[in-house]
Design a protein around this motif. Sequence first.
Motif, PDB file in Angstrom:
ATOM      1  N   VAL A  49       4.895 -37.104 -21.364  1.00 52.20           N
ATOM      2  CA  VAL A  49       3.863 -38.040 -20.628  1.00 52.20           C
ATOM      3  C   VAL A  49       2.611 -38.201 -21.543  1.00 52.20           C
ATOM      4  CG1 VAL A  49       2.412 -37.941 -18.488  1.00 52.20           C
ATOM      5  CG2 VAL A  49       4.833 -37.607 -18.413  1.00 52.20           C
ATOM      6  N   THR A  50       2.154 -39.473 -21.762  1.00 48.62           N
ATOM      7  CA  THR A  50       1.017 -39.658 -22.628  1.00 48.62           C
ATOM      8  C   THR A  50       0.166 -40.508 -21.834  1.00 48.62           C
ATOM      9  OG1 THR A  50       2.272 -39.542 -24.565  1.00 48.62           O
ATOM     10  CG2 THR A  50       0.094 -40.460 -24.889  1.00 48.62           C
ATOM     11  N   VAL A  51      -1.035 -40.072 -21.458  1.00 54.07           N
ATOM     12  CA  VAL A  51      -2.009 -40.514 -20.812  1.00 54.07           C
ATOM     13  C   VAL A  51      -3.306 -41.020 -21.758  1.00 54.07           C
ATOM     14  CG1 VAL A  51      -3.650 -40.583 -18.827  1.00 54.07           C
ATOM     15  CG2 VAL A  51      -1.541 -39.247 -18.730  1.00 54.07           C
ATOM     16  N   SER A  52      -3.213 -42.255 -21.887  1.00 51.05           N
ATOM     17  CA  SER A  52      -4.172 -42.856 -22.994  1.00 51.05           C
ATOM     18  C   SER A  52      -4.733 -44.234 -22.557  1.00 51.05           C
ATOM     19  CB  SER A  52      -3.807 -42.523 -24.632  1.00 51.05           C
ATOM     20  OG  SER A  52      -4.679 -43.049 -25.404  1.00 51.05           O
TER      21      SER A  52
ATOM     22  N   PRO B   9      -6.101 -38.087 -19.273  1.00 54.19           N
ATOM     23  CA  PRO B   9      -5.792 -37.733 -20.703  1.00 54.19           C
ATOM     24  C   PRO B   9      -5.234 -36.310 -20.612  1.00 54.19           C
ATOM     25  CG  PRO B   9      -7.798 -39.032 -20.920  1.00 54.19           C
ATOM     26  CD  PRO B   9      -7.466 -38.842 -19.247  1.00 54.19           C
ATOM     27  N   GLU B  10      -6.061 -35.447 -20.077  1.00 51.84           N
ATOM     28  CA  GLU B  10      -5.638 -34.004 -20.041  1.00 51.84           C
ATOM     29  C   GLU B  10      -4.354 -33.618 -19.379  1.00 51.84           C
ATOM     30  OE1 GLU B  10      -8.588 -35.252 -18.832  1.00 51.84           O
ATOM     31  OE2 GLU B  10      -9.275 -33.889 -17.263  1.00 51.84           O
ATOM     32  N   ASP B  11      -3.691 -34.665 -18.626  1.00 47.94           N
ATOM     33  CA  ASP B  11      -2.336 -34.303 -18.247  1.00 47.94           C
ATOM     34  C   ASP B  11      -1.432 -34.698 -19.219  1.00 47.94           C
ATOM     35  OD1 ASP B  11      -3.447 -35.849 -15.251  1.00 47.94           O
ATOM     36  OD2 ASP B  11      -3.054 -33.862 -15.349  1.00 47.94           O
ATOM     37  N   THR B  12      -1.658 -35.075 -20.378  1.00 45.42           N
ATOM     38  CA  THR B  12      -0.756 -35.453 -21.398  1.00 45.42           C
ATOM     39  C   THR B  12       0.059 -34.192 -21.848  1.00 45.42           C
ATOM     40  OG1 THR B  12      -2.034 -37.265 -22.226  1.00 45.42           O
ATOM     41  CG2 THR B  12      -0.690 -36.217 -24.048  1.00 45.42           C
ATOM     42  N   ALA B  13       1.287 -34.179 -21.847  1.00 47.89           N
ATOM     43  CA  ALA B  13       1.956 -32.929 -22.204  1.00 47.89           C
ATOM     44  C   ALA B  13       3.660 -33.384 -22.242  1.00 47.89           C
ATOM     45  CB  ALA B  13       2.107 -31.928 -21.271  1.00 47.89           C
TER      46      ALA B  13
ATOM     47  N   PHE C  36       7.072 -28.068 -14.942  1.00 48.01           N
ATOM     48  CA  PHE C  36       6.181 -27.242 -15.930  1.00 48.01           C
ATOM     49  C   PHE C  36       5.565 -28.257 -16.936  1.00 48.01           C
ATOM     50  CE2 PHE C  36       6.763 -23.145 -14.480  1.00 48.01           C
ATOM     51  CZ  PHE C  36       8.014 -23.253 -13.731  1.00 48.01           C
ATOM     52  N   ARG C  37       4.608 -27.984 -17.690  1.00 45.32           N
ATOM     53  CA  ARG C  37       4.277 -29.019 -18.462  1.00 45.32           C
ATOM     54  C   ARG C  37       3.531 -27.980 -19.962  1.00 45.32           C
ATOM     55  NH1 ARG C  37      -1.119 -31.979 -16.034  1.00 45.32           N
ATOM     56  NH2 ARG C  37      -2.660 -30.097 -16.138  1.00 45.32           N
ATOM     57  N   GLN C  38       3.964 -28.468 -21.122  1.00 46.81           N
ATOM     58  CA  GLN C  38       3.313 -27.852 -22.360  1.00 46.81           C
ATOM     59  C   GLN C  38       2.792 -28.924 -23.175  1.00 46.81           C
ATOM     60  OE1 GLN C  38       6.274 -25.560 -24.326  1.00 46.81           O
ATOM     61  NE2 GLN C  38       4.444 -24.271 -25.327  1.00 46.81           N
ATOM     62  N   ALA C  39       1.321 -28.836 -23.500  1.00 44.10           N
ATOM     63  CA  ALA C  39       0.614 -29.695 -24.130  1.00 44.10           C
ATOM     64  C   ALA C  39       0.592 -29.129 -25.567  1.00 44.10           C
ATOM     65  CB  ALA C  39      -0.652 -29.824 -23.840  1.00 44.10           C
ATOM     66  N   PRO C  40       0.313 -29.676 -26.756  1.00 43.93           N
ATOM     67  CA  PRO C  40       0.580 -29.409 -28.064  1.00 43.93           C
ATOM     68  C   PRO C  40      -0.501 -28.193 -28.139  1.00 43.93           C
ATOM     69  CG  PRO C  40       0.600 -31.823 -28.119  1.00 43.93           C
ATOM     70  CD  PRO C  40       0.310 -31.232 -26.566  1.00 43.93           C
ATOM     71  N   GLY C  41       0.037 -27.148 -29.007  1.00 46.54           N
ATOM     72  CA  GLY C  41      -0.940 -25.903 -29.032  1.00 46.54           C
ATOM     73  C   GLY C  41      -1.147 -25.210 -27.791  1.00 46.54           C
ATOM     74  N   LYS C  42      -0.617 -25.169 -26.779  1.00 49.90           N
ATOM     75  CA  LYS C  42      -1.030 -24.677 -25.395  1.00 49.90           C
ATOM     76  C   LYS C  42       0.203 -23.933 -24.889  1.00 49.90           C
ATOM     77  CE  LYS C  42      -4.843 -27.273 -23.927  1.00 49.90           C
ATOM     78  NZ  LYS C  42      -5.700 -27.933 -23.001  1.00 49.90           N
TER      79      LYS C  42
END
Length: 121
Positions: free
Chosen positions: A117-120, A88-92, A37-43
């Motif tokens: 995980v940070t994609v940048s 970048p949207e995989d960042t979480a 699972f993943r959780q991005a900031p604010g999501k």
Amino acid sequence: QLRLVESGGGLVQPGGSLRLSCEVSGLTLDYYAIGWFRQAPGKEREGVSCISSRGGDTLYSSSVKGRFAISRDNAKNTVYLQMNSLKPEDTAVYYCAAGRYGLDTERYAYWGQGTLVTVSS
């Protein structure tokens, strides 16, 4: 004591790859499906992929299908998530969990602490 420990997160450029590992101790992995699972900031936390207890069935969310691959090595009590063509949207923060097969968080009773995980560029 049941324990799931994720590793392998980090900073990667768009288009790059990472492999996450989830090492499980304190239970017999043969009896549990494992989900990522993943959780991005604010999501909200969302299901990314899962694999059945014996590894014969897998599921992927539409956002990662074709780019991510889940696998498991029950002898090593470890589940992997190979992530390719990262965006970048995989960042979480990515979490692994043990429970019943599916991509809903409610199916999973045991959770790891997560790996970022940070994609940048």
